[in-house]
Write a protein that holds these residues in place. Structure first.
Motif, short mmCIF file in Angstrom:
data_model
loop_
_atom_site.label_atom_id
_atom_site.label_comp_id
_atom_site.label_asym_id
_atom_site.label_seq_id
_atom_site.Cartn_x
_atom_site.Cartn_y
_atom_site.Cartn_z
N UNK A 179 0.83 -1.21 0.00
CA UNK A 179 0.00 0.00 0.00
C UNK A 179 0.86 1.25 0.00
N UNK A 180 1.94 1.23 0.76
CA UNK A 180 2.81 2.41 0.82
C UNK A 180 3.49 2.69 -0.52
N UNK A 181 3.66 1.63 -1.32
CA UNK A 181 4.25 1.81 -2.65
C UNK A 181 3.23 2.33 -3.66
N UNK A 182 1.96 1.92 -3.50
CA UNK A 182 0.93 2.27 -4.47
C UNK A 182 0.23 3.59 -4.17
N UNK A 183 0.13 3.94 -2.88
CA UNK A 183 -0.67 5.10 -2.48
C UNK A 183 0.20 6.14 -1.78
N UNK A 184 0.02 7.39 -2.17
CA UNK A 184 0.79 8.48 -1.59
C UNK A 184 0.27 8.85 -0.20
N UNK A 185 -1.03 8.65 0.02
CA UNK A 185 -1.64 8.97 1.32
C UNK A 185 -2.28 7.70 1.90
N UNK A 186 -1.50 6.71 2.30
CA UNK A 186 -2.07 5.42 2.73
C UNK A 186 -2.98 5.53 3.95
N UNK A 187 -2.81 6.57 4.76
CA UNK A 187 -3.65 6.70 5.96
C UNK A 187 -5.12 6.92 5.59
N UNK A 188 -5.37 7.41 4.36
CA UNK A 188 -6.76 7.60 3.92
C UNK A 188 -7.47 6.27 3.64
N UNK A 189 -6.69 5.21 3.63
CA UNK A 189 -7.27 3.89 3.35
C UNK A 189 -7.95 3.28 4.58
N UNK A 190 -7.58 3.72 5.76
CA UNK A 190 -8.08 3.07 6.97
C UNK A 190 -9.60 3.08 7.11
N UNK A 191 -10.31 4.12 6.67
CA UNK A 191 -11.79 4.06 6.77
C UNK A 191 -12.42 2.93 5.96
N UNK A 192 -11.66 2.32 5.05
CA UNK A 192 -12.22 1.20 4.28
C UNK A 192 -12.61 0.02 5.17
#
Length: 477
Positions: free
Chosen positions: A414-427
């Motif tokens: 995820x850290x490689x694919x997404x610049x703002x991985x913290x936004x993924x947590x609400x998923x």
């Protein structure tokens, strides 16, 4: 002698397939036989070589029908009851095997005599005419029929009653001016219902690998993804049609499925077979424009869904595992069509998530059944006392999918694919909301649809899915 007295002295003979009932028992019996023993398909050509009567008797000796669930034509049934009430002799004259004809006659209690295919005699066309003339004389009976096979009988009858005619019978009726009993013709909605167009939404899973790889605007990938979607939609509709043929008896016993086009008799089995063949050809031709890997996945899907229809759907737990696998197969199909790699995380999440939804489907069936302890749901491997274990397994699968998602969000991928991985947590809470809400509604007896289709149609679910999609998009910027 007045008209009523004259009519009461003349027997009224009525055909069965397509006339009294809006279906053909030979086709229904054939699919019932294949469902019972799929290898019987290899015997059918040999039976046909021995003649139609041999085929009919072979099928009738192997399967039974339930006369109470057949789609009788209400217009014809009412006419027969009225004629019987006026003292008229009613005769069932059919090319259907005698075993089936006698079962229907006993159920309806309408007929004074039954003429049916028996032994080596296929009682259709001239043979039916000869049998009626031998029994009642030339012009000594009225006859209700519907097809080209009835034209010879119409000519020997005093009066012909043409019911829901095919093209040949319609031309004969128009040229002779005989009585016509018309029935509503299938409309576009009936065809769409046959195709299960709403189920095509499930095939949007094909786009998942493309979306997660952030290739939204890559035309070289979008075109094969669209072709793959079209191919899967055509294949799925073809399989749904074939599945309906095998489930006719079960569908007619179901409060809502009885209205399906083939169960209700609104569409004929030959029409469905022709449609399924065309759809399969369209699916395979479309697939040929993608990749050999996608064609392979499509063939696996066709084999798996056919096996599911024939037997797996009646096997305890294997049915839901297969359903979860078929959803995951759509994701693999998208990857094969576009050339995008799929991760272990995505496949693990998919299996657990769709296993939960498959178990919801079985749980709803168990909740709505009126069976006693120890009895199985018709066509399934589950008993009424399995409700709790099915619910527990379903909730456990839902939480497992969220656990996989959480571990993925915290992974290096995820850290490689997404610049703002913290936004993924609400998923994670979004997936929990979707699955837990479905299970709560199922326990309240408020879920009456396929859970996947429900999530797609439900406005609350739509909102949280859109929020999740927006988070994925923003996190990747």
């Amino acid at each position: 002698m007045d008209a009523r007295s004259e009519n009461s002295a003349i027997p009224l003979a009525v055909d069965l397939d397509g006339t009294l009932i809006a279906t053909d028992l030979l086709w229904e019996g054939l699919f019932a036989l294949l469902k019972k023993n799929p290898l019987s398909i290899f015997l059918v050509p040999f039976w046909l070589l021995s003649g139609p009567a041999r085929l009919k008797q072979a099928i009738a000796s192997a399967v039974n029908i339930d006369p109470a669930t057949l789609p009788y034509r209400p217009e014809v049934l009412k006419r027969l009851r009225d004629e019987q009430a006026n003292g008229r002799k009613i005769v069932l004259a059919t090319g259907t095997p005698r075993k089936f004809a006698d079962a229907i006659a006993r159920h309806l209690g309408l007929f004074d005599a039954v003429l049916a295919s028996d032994g080596d005699e296929n009682l259709t066309s001239e043979r039916k005419r000869n049998a009626l003339v031998a029994a009642y004389g030339d012009g000594g009976f009225d006859y209700a029929g519907n097809s080209r096979h009835d034209l010879k009988v119409f000519e020997a009858a005093r009066e012909a009653i043409v019911v829901a005619p095919d093209r040949a019978a319609a031309r004969w009726q128009a040229s002779h001016g005989s009585e016509l009993v018309a029935v509503p013709k299938p409309d576009v909605r009936t065809i769409l219902k046959m195709l299960r167009v709403h189920q095509w939404l499930k095939n949007s899973l094909i786009a998942v690998p493309l979306v997660l790889a952030h290739k939204y605007f890559n035309v070289d990938m979008l075109v094969p993804a669209l072709l793959a979607f079209m191919s899967f939609c055509a294949a799925a509709s073809a399989i749904y049609i074939i599945n309906d043929f095998f489930d006719l008896t079960l569908d007619r016993s179901h409060p809502t499925k009885r209205d399906r086009p083939f169960a209700s008799g609104k569409l004929s089995i030959p029409f469905g077979l022709a449609s399924a063949t065309i759809l399969l050809v369209v699916s395979l031709v479309t697939a040929a424009f993608t990749s050999i890997e996608f064609v392979a996945v499509l063939l696996i899907y066709l084999i798996a869904t056919t096996a599911y229809s024939l037997s797996v759907k009646r096997m305890l737990l294997l049915d839901v595992l297969t359903l979860a696998g078929l959803y995951t197969l759509r994701i693999l199909a998208g990857a094969a069509a576009t050339g995008v790699d799929v991760s272990f995380w995505l496949l693990a999440f998919s299996i657990f998530f769709f296993l939960s939804l498959a178990l919801v489907k079985r749980y709803v069936e168990l909740r709505s059944s009126t069976l006693n302890v120890g009895e199985r749901i018709a066509g399934r491997g589950y008993r009424i006392e399995d409700q709790e274990i099915v619910a527990q397994a379903g909730m456990a699968s839902a939480f497992s999918s969220v656990l996989v998602l959480a571990l993925y969000i915290d992974s290096s991928a995820v850290r490689e694919l997404y610049r703002q991985p913290w936004l993924m947590w609400p998923l994670a809470p979004i997936v929990l909301y979707l699955t837990m809400r479905v299970w709560i509604l199922a326990r309240r007896d408020e879920l009456h649809d396929d859970p996947v289709v429900f999530i797609i149609r439900d406005w609350r679910s739509q909102i949280v899915v859109l929020i999740g999609a927006a988070l994925l998009l923003v996190a990747g910027w």
